[in-house]
Scaffold this motif. Structure first.
Motif, PDB file in Angstrom:
ATOM      1  N   THR A 121       0.843  -1.200   0.000  1.00  0.00           N
ATOM      2  CA  THR A 121       0.000   0.000   0.000  1.00  0.00           C
ATOM      3  C   THR A 121       0.883   1.256   0.000  1.00  0.00           C
ATOM      4  O   THR A 121       2.061   1.212   0.378  1.00  0.00           O
ATOM      5  N   LYS A 122       0.272   2.369  -0.388  1.00  0.00           N
ATOM      6  CA  LYS A 122       1.022   3.625  -0.450  1.00  0.00           C
ATOM      7  C   LYS A 122       1.528   4.043   0.933  1.00  0.00           C
ATOM      8  O   LYS A 122       2.666   4.506   1.069  1.00  0.00           O
ATOM      9  N   SER A 123       0.703   3.896   1.935  1.00  0.00           N
ATOM     10  CA  SER A 123       1.111   4.292   3.287  1.00  0.00           C
ATOM     11  C   SER A 123       2.246   3.408   3.794  1.00  0.00           C
ATOM     12  O   SER A 123       3.165   3.885   4.479  1.00  0.00           O
ATOM     13  N   LYS A 140       5.978   5.079   4.654  1.00  0.00           N
ATOM     14  CA  LYS A 140       6.377   5.138   6.065  1.00  0.00           C
ATOM     15  C   LYS A 140       7.886   5.082   6.293  1.00  0.00           C
ATOM     16  O   LYS A 140       8.443   5.954   6.990  1.00  0.00           O
ATOM     17  N   PRO A 141       8.627   4.098   5.746  1.00  0.00           N
ATOM     18  CA  PRO A 141      10.075   4.057   6.031  1.00  0.00           C
ATOM     19  C   PRO A 141      10.834   5.254   5.445  1.00  0.00           C
ATOM     20  O   PRO A 141      11.792   5.735   6.044  1.00  0.00           O
ATOM     21  N   PHE A 142      10.393   5.727   4.275  1.00  0.00           N
ATOM     22  CA  PHE A 142      11.070   6.873   3.661  1.00  0.00           C
ATOM     23  C   PHE A 142      10.845   8.156   4.477  1.00  0.00           C
ATOM     24  O   PHE A 142      11.761   8.940   4.692  1.00  0.00           O
ATOM     25  N   VAL A 143       9.583   8.345   4.909  1.00  0.00           N
ATOM     26  CA  VAL A 143       9.263   9.532   5.704  1.00  0.00           C
ATOM     27  C   VAL A 143      10.012   9.485   7.037  1.00  0.00           C
ATOM     28  O   VAL A 143      10.606  10.489   7.464  1.00  0.00           O
ATOM     29  N   TRP A 144      10.003   8.330   7.685  1.00  0.00           N
ATOM     30  CA  TRP A 144      10.660   8.204   8.988  1.00  0.00           C
ATOM     31  C   TRP A 144      12.170   8.407   8.872  1.00  0.00           C
ATOM     32  O   TRP A 144      12.794   9.056   9.710  1.00  0.00           O
ATOM     33  N   ARG A 145      12.763   7.870   7.786  1.00  0.00           N
ATOM     34  CA  ARG A 145      14.200   8.054   7.583  1.00  0.00           C
ATOM     35  C   ARG A 145      14.533   9.531   7.367  1.00  0.00           C
ATOM     36  O   ARG A 145      15.500  10.054   7.940  1.00  0.00           O
TER      37      ARG A 145
END
Length: 291
Positions: free
Chosen positions: A206-208, A212-217
Motif C-alpha cells: 500500500t502507499k502508506s 512510512k520508512p522513507f518519511v521516517w528516515r
C-alpha cells in the motif's frame, strides 16, 4: 563482484544521507542565526534608545523638599528607566575635572544648577511620547529647562523602522530559500529510490506502507541536521556571551529556547512534508515515466 557493488551502494547511500543532513544543518543554522539576530537587534535598539538622556534642570530656589518630591514622582512614573540626581556642586567638580581648572575661583559663584539625568524606557523614546513627557514636566514651575537630543531621537526611530523593514523582507526570503533547499534535498534522496518505490507498489504494498520508512528516515535525518544546527547556534551564543558579556545575550532564556525549538521543529516539519509529497509523486507515476 557482488561485494564491490554492495560497497558502492552503501557509499552512495551514506553520501546521500550526508548531503541531506548537511543541507538541513546549513539552512536551519542560517535561519536560527537570523532569528537570534532579530531578537537581539530589538534588544540592541532598545538599549540604544534607553541610552539617550533627558536632562532636567531646576531653578536655584528649588528646595530639598521639592527635589525629593520630584524624585518620588520619577520613581512612580511608568516611563522612567533610570535616573540620576546631579547636584550643582557635583556638576561643578565634573566640569573642573574636564576643563582642568577651577572656574569658580574667578567667577566667585557656582552658575550651574541641580539637575536630573533621566533615561526613558525604550517604548517612550518616540517623538510624540517624549514631547508629551517634556510638556508634563514643564508644568513644574521650579524646572528651568529640559534638554535632550531631539534630532537623535528622530534619527534613531527612523533608522530602526527602515532596518526592521529590511530584516522582515530578508527573513521572508530566507524562509522561502530554506523550504526550497531542504525540499530539493529530500526530492533527490527519494528520486534515487524511485525504482524501489515502484517495485514495492507492483508487488501489492500500500502507499502508506511504502511511504512510512522513507518519511521516517527523512525525519530522522532532519532531526540530526537540526541537532547539529542547534549545537552550532549554542556555540555562537556562548562565543558572543564570553567576548561581549555586556550584551547579556542569555538573559532572555525563554526566547532563545523558543528559537532553538523552532529550528528543531522546522527541520522535522519540512523534511516530513517534502518526503511525503515526493514519495506521493513517484507512487502516482506510471512505470514508463520513471525513466
Amino acid at each position: 563482484m557482488s561485494s564491490s557493488f554492495d560497497n558502492f551502494q552503501k557509499r552512495r547511500l551514506i553520501t546521500s544521507y550526508f548531503s541531506v543532513v548537511l543541507s538541513v544543518f546549513l539552512v536551519l543554522f542560517l535561519l536560527g542565526m537570523l532569528g537570534l539576530f532579530i531578537v537581539n537587534s530589538k534588544k540592541l535598539s532598545d538599549d540604544f534608545k534607553e541610552g539617550i538622556a533627558m536632562s532636567v534642570y531646576f531653578k536655584d530656589e528649588a528646595k530639598d523638599t521639592s527635589i525629593a518630591q520630584f524624585t518620588e514622582a520619577l520613581k512612580a512614573s511608568k516611563y522612567t528607566k533610570t535616573y540620576k540626581f546631579v547636584s550643582k556642586d557635583a556638576a561643578a567638580k565634573e566640569h573642573t575635572d574636564i576643563i582642568g581648572e577651577d572656574f569658580m575661583s574667578f567667577l566667585g559663584v557656582n552658575p550651574l544648577q541641580n539637575s536630573f539625568d533621566i533615561h526613558l524606557k525604550a517604548n517612550y523614546v518616540q517623538a510624540d511620547s517624549i514631547t508629551k513627557i517634556e510638556r508634563n514636566l514643564r508644568e513644574n514651575v521650579l524646572i528651568s529647562d529640559i534638554i535632550y537630543d531631539k534630532q537623535l531621537v528622530n534619527l534613531v526611530n527612523n533608522n530602526i523602522k527602515k532596518v526592521s523593514l529590511w530584516v522582515l523582507i530578508i527573513s521572508g526570503i530566507f524562509c522561502v530559500i530554506a523550504v526550497l533547499l531542504i525540499n530539493s534535498s529530500m526530492r533527490l534522496s527519494i528520486y534515487a529510490n524511485r525504482f524501489i518505490i515502484k517495485t514495492m507498489q507492483m508487488v501489492g504494498a500500500t502507499k502508506s506502507f511504502i511511504r512510512k520508512p522513507f518519511v521516517w528516515r527523512s525525519v530522522k535525518l532532519g532531526m540530526i541536521g537540526a541537532a547539529f544546527a542547534i549545537a552550532g547556534l549554542l556555540g555562537v551564543l556562548f562565543y558572543i556571551d564570553s567576548n561581549f558579556p555586556n550584551l547579556g545575550i542569555f538573559k532572555d532564556k525563554l526566547t532563545i529556547s523558543l528559537i532553538l525549538l523552532g529550528v528543531f521543529g522546522t527541520g522535522v516539519l519540512i523534511t516530513w512534508l517534502s518526503t511525503y509529497f515526493a514519495t506521493q509523486r513517484f507512487l502516482n507515476l506510471r512505470t514508463d515515466d520513471l525513466y
